[in-house]
Design a protein around this motif. Structure first.
Motif, PDB file in Angstrom:
ATOM      1  N   ASP A 299      -2.852   1.280  -7.911  1.00 36.81           N
ATOM      2  CA  ASP A 299      -1.876   1.815  -6.962  1.00 36.81           C
ATOM      3  C   ASP A 299      -0.579   1.003  -6.912  1.00 36.81           C
ATOM      4  N   SER A 300      -0.641  -0.300  -7.142  1.00 35.57           N
ATOM      5  CA  SER A 300       0.551  -1.129  -7.008  1.00 35.57           C
ATOM      6  C   SER A 300       1.531  -0.886  -8.154  1.00 35.57           C
ATOM      7  N   SER A 301       2.813  -0.945  -7.839  1.00 38.49           N
ATOM      8  CA  SER A 301       3.862  -0.698  -8.822  1.00 38.49           C
ATOM      9  C   SER A 301       4.325  -2.016  -9.439  1.00 38.49           C
ATOM     10  N   PRO A 302       4.679  -2.004 -10.723  1.00 42.93           N
ATOM     11  CA  PRO A 302       5.115  -3.240 -11.385  1.00 42.93           C
ATOM     12  C   PRO A 302       6.563  -3.600 -11.044  1.00 42.93           C
ATOM     13  N   ILE A 303       6.983  -4.757 -11.524  1.00 41.95           N
ATOM     14  CA  ILE A 303       8.354  -5.254 -11.372  1.00 41.95           C
ATOM     15  C   ILE A 303       8.825  -5.740 -12.733  1.00 41.95           C
TER      16      ILE A 303
ATOM     17  N   TYR B 162       5.913  -7.974 -14.113  1.00 42.96           N
ATOM     18  CA  TYR B 162       4.964  -8.533 -13.159  1.00 42.96           C
ATOM     19  C   TYR B 162       4.133  -7.401 -12.557  1.00 42.96           C
ATOM     20  N   LEU B 163       2.839  -7.643 -12.457  1.00 43.04           N
ATOM     21  CA  LEU B 163       1.938  -6.721 -11.779  1.00 43.04           C
ATOM     22  C   LEU B 163       1.173  -7.526 -10.743  1.00 43.04           C
ATOM     23  N   ILE B 164       1.431  -7.217  -9.476  1.00 38.02           N
ATOM     24  CA  ILE B 164       0.831  -7.966  -8.368  1.00 38.02           C
ATOM     25  C   ILE B 164      -0.005  -6.990  -7.561  1.00 38.02           C
ATOM     26  N   GLY B 165      -1.321  -7.084  -7.659  1.00 40.80           N
ATOM     27  CA  GLY B 165      -2.180  -6.166  -6.913  1.00 40.80           C
ATOM     28  C   GLY B 165      -3.577  -6.125  -7.482  1.00 40.80           C
ATOM     29  N   ALA B 166      -4.497  -5.515  -6.708  1.00 36.73           N
ATOM     30  CA  ALA B 166      -5.879  -5.311  -7.130  1.00 36.73           C
ATOM     31  C   ALA B 166      -6.544  -6.616  -7.574  1.00 36.73           C
TER      32      ALA B 166
ATOM     33  N   ILE C 103      -3.529  -3.065  -2.719  1.00 35.97           N
ATOM     34  CA  ILE C 103      -2.989  -1.909  -3.433  1.00 35.97           C
ATOM     35  C   ILE C 103      -1.519  -1.635  -3.109  1.00 35.97           C
ATOM     36  N   SER C 104      -0.916  -2.401  -2.221  1.00 36.96           N
ATOM     37  CA  SER C 104       0.503  -2.203  -1.922  1.00 36.96           C
ATOM     38  C   SER C 104       1.369  -2.787  -3.031  1.00 36.96           C
ATOM     39  N   SER C 105       2.620  -2.354  -3.078  1.00 44.95           N
ATOM     40  CA  SER C 105       3.531  -2.798  -4.140  1.00 44.95           C
ATOM     41  C   SER C 105       4.378  -3.980  -3.676  1.00 44.95           C
ATOM     42  N   PRO C 106       4.641  -4.926  -4.558  1.00 46.65           N
ATOM     43  CA  PRO C 106       5.477  -6.081  -4.216  1.00 46.65           C
ATOM     44  C   PRO C 106       6.957  -5.740  -4.321  1.00 46.65           C
TER      45      PRO C 106
ATOM     46  N   ALA D 206       4.638 -10.227  -1.737  1.00 47.48           N
ATOM     47  CA  ALA D 206       3.501  -9.330  -1.897  1.00 47.48           C
ATOM     48  C   ALA D 206       2.491  -9.540  -0.784  1.00 47.48           C
ATOM     49  N   TYR D 207       1.889  -8.438  -0.320  1.00 51.26           N
ATOM     50  CA  TYR D 207       0.848  -8.539   0.695  1.00 51.26           C
ATOM     51  C   TYR D 207      -0.458  -9.047   0.080  1.00 51.26           C
ATOM     52  N   GLU D 208      -1.295  -9.604   0.970  1.00 52.78           N
ATOM     53  CA  GLU D 208      -2.587 -10.117   0.558  1.00 52.78           C
ATOM     54  C   GLU D 208      -3.598  -9.842   1.666  1.00 52.78           C
ATOM     55  N   ILE D 209      -4.848  -9.638   1.275  1.00 50.51           N
ATOM     56  CA  ILE D 209      -5.972  -9.421   2.212  1.00 50.51           C
ATOM     57  C   ILE D 209      -5.664  -8.256   3.151  1.00 50.51           C
ATOM     58  N   LYS D 210      -5.556  -7.060   2.583  1.00 49.29           N
ATOM     59  CA  LYS D 210      -5.356  -5.811   3.319  1.00 49.29           C
ATOM     60  C   LYS D 210      -4.082  -5.831   4.168  1.00 49.29           C
TER      61      LYS D 210
END
Length: 225
Positions: free
Chosen positions: A115-119, A126-130, A153-156, A165-169
């Motif tokens: 679900d997360s979008s790259p940068i 960069y892929l930040i997620g999952a 699953i949110s995008s940075p 970037a978010y962490e832990i829900k």
């Protein structure tokens, strides 16, 4: 105004009239983006099964390729990066040259959540997620760094060379150094963001959606790149 709402649609911003609809692009989670290519500007979007590029003037399909899912593609000059939901796709880079879109490289089966979008920034993807942080050379597809982390699953977003970037829900916001030699956490802030949302930046103001409100943080020295 272009939106993915069941199908990809364009509306006249003055009166709201429907201008065109592309029924090949299906979904409701991914966002369409403009791929600025000079005379060949396109709108690209992840459909339910594939990534599709359309003509912004009339909505006709220009190209279709592997991808698909809830992630939003990211475009930088002649490169488009897609986080696809199929295991054989993973993270895939496309290149536009001489009127054609072709695959540049791919890293299949990265994670179970797509679900997360790259940068794209400063020559790196960069892929930040999952559950991970990934840094890849944009031109070659070489994996530079891969770090186990508790991202969801949110995008940075990017701010002054830092990745937010978010962490832990969504409970915490992490500020991460984008330098591949470091790629570590600089700061961690408790924000209680609503899960599945993403932070938004307006100048030095950081906007975060919580369960029943929107809150604004002042980042000070951080600036949009």
């Amino acid at each position: 105004v272009v939106v993915l709402a069941g199908n990809l649609r364009a509306y006249d911003q003055e009166n709201g009239n429907l201008l065109w609809e592309n029924k090949m692009v299906k979904g409701k989670a991914a966002s369409p983006v403009i791929w600025e290519l000079g005379k060949e500007d396109l709108i690209v979007c992840n459909s339910s099964k594939n990534t599709i590029a359309v003509n912004p003037k009339d909505g006709t399909t220009y190209w279709e390729g592997p991808g698909g899912g809830s992630s939003t593609p990211v475009c930088n000059q002649e490169i488009m990066l897609v986080h696809g939901k199929k295991e054989e796709v993973g993270l895939i880079a496309y290149q536009f040259a001489e009127g054609k879109i072709s695959e540049l490289w791919r890293i299949p089966k990265l994670t179970r959540r797509t679900d997360s979008s790259p940068i794209i920034y400063n020559g790196y993807a960069y892929l930040i997620g999952a559950g991970m942080r990934l840094c890849v050379n944009v031109e070659s597809g070489e994996v530079i760094r891969k770090v186990i982390a508790k991202h969801d699953i949110s995008s940075p977003i990017l701010a002054d060379g830092k990745i937010l970037a978010y962490e832990i829900k969504g409970n915490f916001l992490k500020i991460i150094d984008s330098n591949p030699k470091n790629f570590e956490e600089i700061q961690k802030i408790k924000v209680n963001a609503l899960q599945c949302t993403s932070p938004s930046l307006a100048g030095t103001k950081l906007l975060i959606r919580q369960k029943n409100r929107i809150v604004c943080f002042e980042l000070g020295e951080f600036n949009s790149p």
